[in-house]
Structures are given as C-alpha cells and as structure tokens.
Scaffold this motif. Structure first.
Motif, PDB file in Angstrom:
ATOM      1  N   CYS A 148       0.732  -1.160   0.120  1.00 17.35           N
ATOM      2  CA  CYS A 148       0.237  -0.030   0.081  1.00 17.35           C
ATOM      3  C   CYS A 148       0.276   0.482  -0.021  1.00 17.35           C
ATOM      4  O   CYS A 148       2.056   1.401   0.429  1.00 17.35           O
ATOM      5  CB  CYS A 148      -0.913  -0.066   1.132  1.00 17.35           C
ATOM      6  SG  CYS A 148      -1.982   1.057   1.550  1.00 17.35           S
ATOM      7  N   CYS A 170       0.962   3.203   2.412  1.00 15.61           N
ATOM      8  CA  CYS A 170       1.167   3.588   3.660  1.00 15.61           C
ATOM      9  C   CYS A 170       2.436   2.437   4.149  1.00 15.61           C
ATOM     10  O   CYS A 170       3.209   2.787   5.333  1.00 15.61           O
ATOM     11  CB  CYS A 170       0.310   3.607   4.648  1.00 15.61           C
ATOM     12  SG  CYS A 170      -0.335   2.132   4.826  1.00 15.61           S
ATOM     13  N   HIS A 205      -3.879  -3.854   2.285  1.00 16.13           N
ATOM     14  CA  HIS A 205      -4.661  -3.334   2.427  1.00 16.13           C
ATOM     15  C   HIS A 205      -5.518  -2.210   0.693  1.00 16.13           C
ATOM     16  O   HIS A 205      -4.817  -3.182   0.485  1.00 16.13           O
ATOM     17  CB  HIS A 205      -4.339  -1.513   2.918  1.00 16.13           C
ATOM     18  CG  HIS A 205      -3.717  -1.365   3.739  1.00 16.13           C
ATOM     19  ND1 HIS A 205      -3.641  -0.458   4.318  1.00 16.13           N
ATOM     20  CD2 HIS A 205      -3.198  -2.468   4.664  1.00 16.13           C
ATOM     21  CE1 HIS A 205      -2.616  -0.605   6.060  1.00 16.13           C
ATOM     22  NE2 HIS A 205      -2.990  -1.800   6.147  1.00 16.13           N
TER      23      HIS A 205
HETATM   24 ZN   LIG Z   1      -2.647   1.649   3.457  1.00 18.39          ZN
END
Ligand SMILES: [Zn+2]
Length: 334
Positions: A185, A187, A192
C-alpha cells in the motif's frame, strides 16, 4: 447598503490536487456557477491562503455586480480539503505531495485573512455531506459514502451528523486489511484495500499487467486510441465486461476486496445506504451491480444489507459540500 431582505453570500471552496486547483461556488447546485484558480505547482499553505482570499474576492465582486438581491459581504466560508484534516481543530493534517501543509492551521489563517467564520472538512466528508443532503442519499438517515480515487476514503453520516473520530481521522478505509499477503500500500503496509481497489490502482495494474499480455495490450491500445497510459477505470470496466481476461481479473479482484471491506463496514456501522463516489460512480450499474451482489452475499444472513448506489453529484460533490459547510455556520449563527 444591503436591504433587509438581502440574501446572505456564502462561499464554498474545494482545494484539490495538492492545492493546484481551487474551485468556488456560491450555491448548492451541480449546474451552478463556479470559479476556478489553477496553479502550476503545489503552493505553500500561506500562498494558497492568499490565492483563496483573492478567489473569494473575485467571486464576491462578480456575484454582487450581477445579483442585487445578494449581500455584498461574505457571511461564511466552507472549505473542502483533498487530504486529511482535523475539522474540529481547523488543521490540515496532510495533503498528498505537499509536505509543507502538514499540521497547518488553515482555518485560523483564513479567518485572519478574510475576517469571516470559516468551517473546514476533508473533501470526502464534504462530498458525503452533499450526497446525504442533496444527492444519492437524500432519503437516507445512516449513510456510508466511499470515495474511490487516488486513495480510498469514507464518510459516515448519521442523522445529519458526520462521524470524525479521534483527531478527525475516521474513514481511512483504504488502509483496511483485506488480504494478508496482498500488494504493498502507499502507507508501506501489505494487504490493504487501496492498492487493489482505488481508481488509481486499478488503472496502474491494468497498464502494468497488459504489457506482459500482447493481446491485452493490443485491445487496450484500440480502446484508448493508441494512448494506453491514458486508460480510464470506465474503459477498464468495459474491457472486463467484454471478456478481456486481464481487465476481468483486475476488476474482479477490486470488486472482491472492496466488497469484503464494505461488508466489514456494514457489520460495524449498519448504514441504510452506501454511496460510491469518484470515477467508479460515473460507470454506474456495470460496476455497481456485481459489487452489490458480492456485498449481499457477504452480509447475509446476520446483517441487514443496505442500498448500494452511485454518487449523484460527481465531480462537484466536494465543492457543493464546502458550500454546505458555510451554510451550516450561518444557520448555527441564527
Ligand atoms: Zn495502507
């Protein structure tokens, strides 16, 4: 001097694309007047504050010149920010690709510049507000709004009240774990929802995977008039419907992951209506029908399945929501 029957002037401003696009309106209509400022590069929040002030001055000047029934002073300003915000504190927590905006107290700066009350929220919450009051969820009392764009974010509204969560960070649906061994992801974590089902991820996956499949690449070139890199999610869903195997696998993967996330959200929040916003909303039933079928299957037998519909105010929902934030200030001021 304004007459006693003068209508209050309220301005809603959407800050989009790392603040390179500022769009304003003075009415809650999809076909209403709007004004725009475009900037070549992401501005600092201080420069953006000055740009917003001059945009509002331009709007006011033009509206007052053509509408004698409207007051010449702005009564309130609503702001929808295309990033993470703490609405209660009036702080922008993060704006994509604009580091200087992190933790910037935008409401305080704008209030000082404009000398009018300002209310800010995230673009997703603003768009949710617009869909709840004026759009696809007008009949709803408990609405979950999902925006599938660069990332995936959600807004939850119950009886006209937005749920903000601690520091205003509720609704980061893109970072819900849907597949333990899933792709990476934005992040940094794996598994995710965002890298499987955001509009940007679906496009990126299609471009990336079609290169390894000659017939898919050829079909993609035909679909886009030779500009494969400009393919849209609508075109990818069309390819999937026509049986193109790479598009079909990517769209099915997105639908599977998204329906799983929605089923979790439904169990937790029990909305009566789910509204899908962003580019997928413009596709309509070819995307919504298979999503609805999956969510129904996952939710039964325990959970009551909500209505699942496409957003009605795209692509202006966030700007209209910003106007509604301004309207809410003047209503509460009496
Ligand atoms: Zn994420």
């Amino acid at each position: 001097m304004a007459s006693k029957h003068a209508k209050q002037l309220r301005v809603g401003v959407e800050i989009a694309e790392s603040a390179t696009r500022l769009t304003a309106t003075t009415e809650p209509n999809v076909s209403g007047l709007r004004w725009q400022t475009r900037l070549a590069a992401p501005p600092s929040p201080e420069i953006a504050t000055a740009e917003i002030a001059s945009l509002i001055a331009r709007v006011t000047h033009e509206i007052v010149a053509t509408h004698s029934e409207i007051e010449s002073n702005v009564a309130a300003v609503g702001i929808a920010v295309g990033g993470q915000v703490d609405a209660e504190q009036g702080i922008v927590l993060a704006l994509p690709q604009a580091v200087s905006w992190t933790d910037f107290p935008l409401v305080r700066h704008l209030t000082e510049h404009l000398s009018v009350p300002v209310q800010m929220d995230s673009a997703t919450n603003a768009a949710g507000l617009a869909e709840y009051h004026l759009g696809a969820a007008r009949a709803a009392a408990h609405m979950l709004y999902i925006h599938l764009g660069r990332g995936i974010t959600s807004a939850y509204i119950e009886h006209s009240q937005l749920l903000h969560g601690a520091q205003g960070t509720a609704g980061a649906l893109g970072h819900l774990l849907v597949r333990v061994d899933g792709p990476r992801c934005s992040c940094g974590a794996h598994g995710h929802l965002e890298p499987i089902a955001s509009a940007q991820s679906v496009v990126r996956r299609m471009i990336g995977q079609a290169v390894d499949h000659e017939s898919s690449h050829t079909t993609m070139l035909q679909k886009t008039g030779g500009r494969a890199e400009a393919i849209t999610v609508a075109q990818i869903v069309e390819l999937s419907e026509s049986g193109e195997p790479v598009a079909q696998a990517i769209v099915n993967d997105a639908l599977d992951a998204l329906s799983l996330a929605l089923a979790h959200a439904v169990t937790l929040l029990a909305p009566d209506t789910i509204v899908i916003g962003g580019p997928f909303a413009l596709i309509g039933e070819p995307f919504l029908m298979p999503l609805r079928a999956r969510v129904q299957k996952l939710c039964q037998p325990v959970t009551r399945v909500p209505e699942l519909v496409g957003a009605a105010l795209e692509p202006r929902a966030a700007m209209i929501g910003a106007y509604l934030l301004a309207e809410a200030i003047t209503t509460s001021l009496g």
